[in-house]
Design an enzyme around this catalytic site. Structure first.
Site, PDB file in Angstrom:
ATOM      1  N   ARG A 175       0.823  -1.231   0.000  1.00 23.25           N
ATOM      2  CA  ARG A 175       0.000   0.000   0.000  1.00 23.25           C
ATOM      3  C   ARG A 175       0.849   1.269   0.000  1.00 23.25           C
ATOM      4  O   ARG A 175       0.481   2.274   0.627  1.00 23.25           O
ATOM      5  CB  ARG A 175      -0.960   0.021   1.203  1.00 23.25           C
ATOM      6  CG  ARG A 175      -1.914  -1.122   1.275  1.00 23.25           C
ATOM      7  CD  ARG A 175      -2.970  -1.121   0.172  1.00 23.25           C
ATOM      8  NE  ARG A 175      -3.746  -2.343   0.245  1.00 23.25           N
ATOM      9  CZ  ARG A 175      -3.478  -3.447  -0.476  1.00 23.25           C
ATOM     10  NH1 ARG A 175      -2.479  -3.464  -1.348  1.00 23.25           N
ATOM     11  NH2 ARG A 175      -4.226  -4.518  -0.363  1.00 23.25           N
TER      12      ARG A 175
ATOM     13  N   SER B  32     -10.198   0.538   4.294  1.00 24.26           N
ATOM     14  CA  SER B  32      -9.407   0.108   5.461  1.00 24.26           C
ATOM     15  C   SER B  32      -8.741   1.323   6.093  1.00 24.26           C
ATOM     16  O   SER B  32      -8.031   2.067   5.423  1.00 24.26           O
ATOM     17  CB  SER B  32      -8.333  -0.888   5.044  1.00 24.26           C
ATOM     18  OG  SER B  32      -8.934  -2.063   4.585  1.00 24.26           O
TER      19      SER B  32
ATOM     20  N   GLU C  59      -3.704   3.758   6.979  1.00 21.29           N
ATOM     21  CA  GLU C  59      -3.682   3.530   5.527  1.00 21.29           C
ATOM     22  C   GLU C  59      -4.378   4.711   4.849  1.00 21.29           C
ATOM     23  O   GLU C  59      -3.937   5.207   3.814  1.00 21.29           O
ATOM     24  CB  GLU C  59      -4.411   2.222   5.175  1.00 21.29           C
ATOM     25  CG  GLU C  59      -4.434   1.949   3.672  1.00 21.29           C
ATOM     26  CD  GLU C  59      -4.885   0.552   3.315  1.00 21.29           C
ATOM     27  OE1 GLU C  59      -4.609  -0.400   4.083  1.00 21.29           O
ATOM     28  OE2 GLU C  59      -5.528   0.403   2.254  1.00 21.29           O
TER      29      GLU C  59
HETATM   30  C1  LIG Z   1     -15.604   0.770   0.433  1.00 24.04           C
HETATM   31  C2  LIG Z   1     -14.118   0.887   0.153  1.00 24.04           C
HETATM   32  C3  LIG Z   1     -13.386  -0.251  -0.090  1.00 24.04           C
HETATM   33  C4  LIG Z   1     -12.000  -0.161  -0.349  1.00 24.04           C
HETATM   34  N1  LIG Z   1     -11.315  -1.313  -0.593  1.00 24.04           N
HETATM   35  C5  LIG Z   1      -9.997  -1.232  -0.904  1.00 24.04           C
HETATM   36  C6  LIG Z   1      -9.240  -2.423  -1.187  1.00 24.04           C
HETATM   37  O1  LIG Z   1      -9.753  -3.531  -1.173  1.00 24.04           O
HETATM   38  N2  LIG Z   1      -7.937  -2.302  -1.481  1.00 24.04           N
HETATM   39  C7  LIG Z   1      -7.311  -1.074  -1.512  1.00 24.04           C
HETATM   40  O2  LIG Z   1      -6.109  -1.023  -1.798  1.00 24.04           O
HETATM   41  N3  LIG Z   1      -7.991   0.058  -1.242  1.00 24.04           N
HETATM   42  C8  LIG Z   1      -9.306   0.005  -0.933  1.00 24.04           C
HETATM   43  N4  LIG Z   1     -10.002   1.155  -0.651  1.00 24.04           N
HETATM   44  C9  LIG Z   1      -9.282   2.434  -0.603  1.00 24.04           C
HETATM   45  C10 LIG Z   1      -9.229   3.217  -1.922  1.00 24.04           C
HETATM   46  O3  LIG Z   1     -10.307   2.890  -2.765  1.00 24.04           O
HETATM   47  C11 LIG Z   1      -7.908   3.006  -2.654  1.00 24.04           C
HETATM   48  O4  LIG Z   1      -6.791   3.387  -1.860  1.00 24.04           O
HETATM   49  C12 LIG Z   1      -7.866   3.815  -3.957  1.00 24.04           C
HETATM   50  O5  LIG Z   1      -6.755   3.414  -4.709  1.00 24.04           O
HETATM   51  C13 LIG Z   1      -7.785   5.321  -3.734  1.00 24.04           C
HETATM   52  O6  LIG Z   1      -8.055   5.953  -4.957  1.00 24.04           O
HETATM   53  P1  LIG Z   1      -8.749   7.391  -5.000  1.00 24.04           P
HETATM   54  O7  LIG Z   1      -8.894   7.793  -6.408  1.00 24.04           O
HETATM   55  O8  LIG Z   1      -9.993   7.376  -4.191  1.00 24.04           O
HETATM   56  O9  LIG Z   1      -7.618   8.263  -4.289  1.00 24.04           O
HETATM   57  P2  LIG Z   1      -7.788   9.359  -3.141  1.00 24.04           P
HETATM   58  O10 LIG Z   1      -8.450   8.743  -1.959  1.00 24.04           O
HETATM   59  O11 LIG Z   1      -8.411  10.568  -3.702  1.00 24.04           O
HETATM   60  O12 LIG Z   1      -6.261   9.643  -2.801  1.00 24.04           O
HETATM   61  C14 LIG Z   1      -5.473   8.643  -2.187  1.00 24.04           C
HETATM   62  C15 LIG Z   1      -4.006   8.987  -2.347  1.00 24.04           C
HETATM   63  O13 LIG Z   1      -3.647   8.889  -3.718  1.00 24.04           O
HETATM   64  C16 LIG Z   1      -3.070  10.114  -4.168  1.00 24.04           C
HETATM   65  N5  LIG Z   1      -3.487  10.324  -5.563  1.00 24.04           N
HETATM   66  C17 LIG Z   1      -4.730  10.206  -6.083  1.00 24.04           C
HETATM   67  N6  LIG Z   1      -4.715  10.466  -7.398  1.00 24.04           N
HETATM   68  C18 LIG Z   1      -3.439  10.754  -7.717  1.00 24.04           C
HETATM   69  C19 LIG Z   1      -2.769  11.122  -8.917  1.00 24.04           C
HETATM   70  N7  LIG Z   1      -3.416  11.268 -10.089  1.00 24.04           N
HETATM   71  N8  LIG Z   1      -1.436  11.363  -8.874  1.00 24.04           N
HETATM   72  C20 LIG Z   1      -0.753  11.247  -7.713  1.00 24.04           C
HETATM   73  N9  LIG Z   1      -1.321  10.899  -6.540  1.00 24.04           N
HETATM   74  C21 LIG Z   1      -2.651  10.652  -6.544  1.00 24.04           C
HETATM   75  C22 LIG Z   1      -3.606  11.184  -3.239  1.00 24.04           C
HETATM   76  O14 LIG Z   1      -2.730  12.293  -3.164  1.00 24.04           O
HETATM   77  C23 LIG Z   1      -3.670  10.418  -1.918  1.00 24.04           C
HETATM   78  O15 LIG Z   1      -2.392  10.401  -1.322  1.00 24.04           O
HETATM   79  C24 LIG Z   1     -11.372   1.098  -0.375  1.00 24.04           C
HETATM   80  C25 LIG Z   1     -12.120   2.262  -0.143  1.00 24.04           C
HETATM   81  C26 LIG Z   1     -13.476   2.165   0.132  1.00 24.04           C
HETATM   82  C27 LIG Z   1     -14.256   3.417   0.367  1.00 24.04           C
END
Ligand SMILES: Cc1cc2nc3c(=O)[nH]c(=O)nc-3n(C[C@H](O)[C@H](O)[C@H](O)COP(=O)(O)OP(=O)(O)OC[C@H]3O[C@@H](n4cnc5c(N)ncnc54)[C@H](O)[C@@H]3O)c2cc1C
Length: 324
Positions: free
Chosen positions: A183, A232, A302
């Site tokens: 992660r 998480s 996380e």
């Molecule tokens: C119901 C639920 C279930 C989930 N299950 C999982 C799972 O099974 N496994 C898992 O790994 N995660 C899970 N997640 C967490 C999340 O979906 C992941 O971490 C996802 O990859 C985050 O993407 P996001 O677009 O929402 O990023 P954000 O939440 O908007 O940002 C997360 C991080 O990524 C960075 N970021 C985002 N976009 C960019 C970009 N274009 N360039 C550089 N940095 C960037 C941000 O600065 C921040 O540090 C879950 C979340 C929820 C709500």
């Protein structure tokens, strides 16, 4: 009380800002962006039209202005005092597409939802992407967080990332340069990922569909996927499951203000009503404190916490307990 002043920051960019094609929004409410539906204002949000527009904006932005990039906010806790400086949120029009890029290769824009990659892969008999079907984030977030589930993760499938750095230079990073671990990516924190290319392997469509259905069914059974949550809350520490430690410390269902550790999956924090960023972080640090006191393990967030506290509403790590 407002902690940030977007109009002032916008004015400081000068007339060059009028040449940009993307949208500039002063004092943008982050509770409309995060899955928690909580948190303060982004001082100035920029949604670039395309890569050229992003480059032009970064060349215009004074070096001292803090810059934060967000995806679709499914892993974010934004503090109530807001996010000083600029928040970049990629537009779906410029960065939301997914396409085939060669045999078993898929290239996606960074705001493309993970599950669109799963669907594109299935349609083209490409295996290895069913795990994305259950992750609600965007590809930019997945690339930054090394998102993974169901035995697969981003680092296994990634070939190359396209990005723009803080000075507006376009750069390409190989998988090795992303420095992946659980992660986490050690790639420079100022990079804005714009596109990523992934490689799968040939697989039968029916098998892929069955794997995707299993992912969805599993999630709906064990996770509060329909709640306002950030996924998480804590990483699994070496040799432990975070949820087990939280459960053993008596924190399943624990509630502070409008924030609660889910009773269904106690490593998921949920906004049960009108939780503030303060409620959510206070709850998280309380859980860390109790787990440390119960098991001697220091849970690591996380969820990414962004921004500043409201004065007088600061939350101390482990609630101020000395952890050595
Ligand atoms: C119901 C639920 C279930 C989930 N299950 C999982 C799972 O099974 N496994 C898992 O790994 N995660 C899970 N997640 C967490 C999340 O979906 C992941 O971490 C996802 O990859 C985050 O993407 P996001 O677009 O929402 O990023 P954000 O939440 O908007 O940002 C997360 C991080 O990524 C960075 N970021 C985002 N976009 C960019 C970009 N274009 N360039 C550089 N940095 C960037 C941000 O600065 C921040 O540090 C879950 C979340 C929820 C709500």
């Amino acid at each position: 009380m407002k902690q940030v002043d977007g109009e002032k920051l916008l004015a400081s960019l000068g007339p060059g800002a009028n040449e940009l094609k993307g949208r500039l929004t002063p004092d943008a409410p982050m509770d409309r962006v995060t899955w928690f539906q909580a948190g303060g204002l982004a001082e100035l949000m920029f949604q670039p039209h395309d890569v050229d527009d992003l480059v032009a904006f970064l060349k215009l932005l004074p070096e001292e202005v803090p810059l934060t990039v967000v995806g679709v906010g499914s892993n974010l806790l934004v503090r109530d005092g807001g996010i000083p400086g600029v928040v970049v949120r990629l537009s779906a029009k410029g960065f939301g597409q997914v396409e085939l890029a060669g045999e078993n290769l898929i290239r996606a824009g960074a705001i493309c939802p993970d599950k669109h990659i799963s669907a594109m892969a299935m349609d083209n008999n490409i295996g290895g992407f069913h795990f994305y079907y259950g992750i609600p984030g965007s590809i930019g977030g997945a690339v930054r967080m090394n998102a993974g589930a169901n035995g697969g993760d981003t680092s296994e499938r990634l070939v190359e990332v396209e990005a723009v750095d803080r000075k507006g230079n376009i750069v390409r990073l190989s998988k090795a340069e992303m420095g992946y671990s659980y992660r986490h990516s050690s790639a420079a924190s100022d990079l804005i990922f714009t596109h990523a290319t992934f490689e799968g392997y040939p697989e039968d469509k029916a098998k892929i569909r069955a794997d995707m259905d299993a992912v969805r069914h599993h999630r709906e059974t064990v996770q509060p996927v329909k709640e306002k949550t950030g996924g998480s809350t804590f990483k699994n520490p070496e040799g432990h499951s975070a949820w087990e430690l939280i459960d053993e410390a008596g924190c399943r269902g624990l509630m502070i203000g409008g924030a609660q550790m889910s009773s269904l999956h106690c490593n998921f924090m949920i906004n049960v009503g009108h939780a503030t960023g303060y409620d959510l972080e206070y709850l998280g640090e309380t859980v860390r404190q109790r787990v440390f006191e119960n098991a001697g393990v220091k849970l690591e967030w996380e969820i990414k916490r962004l921004g500043i506290f409201m004065p007088g509403r600061e939350v101390k790590p482990f609630m101020g307990v000395t952890t050595g």
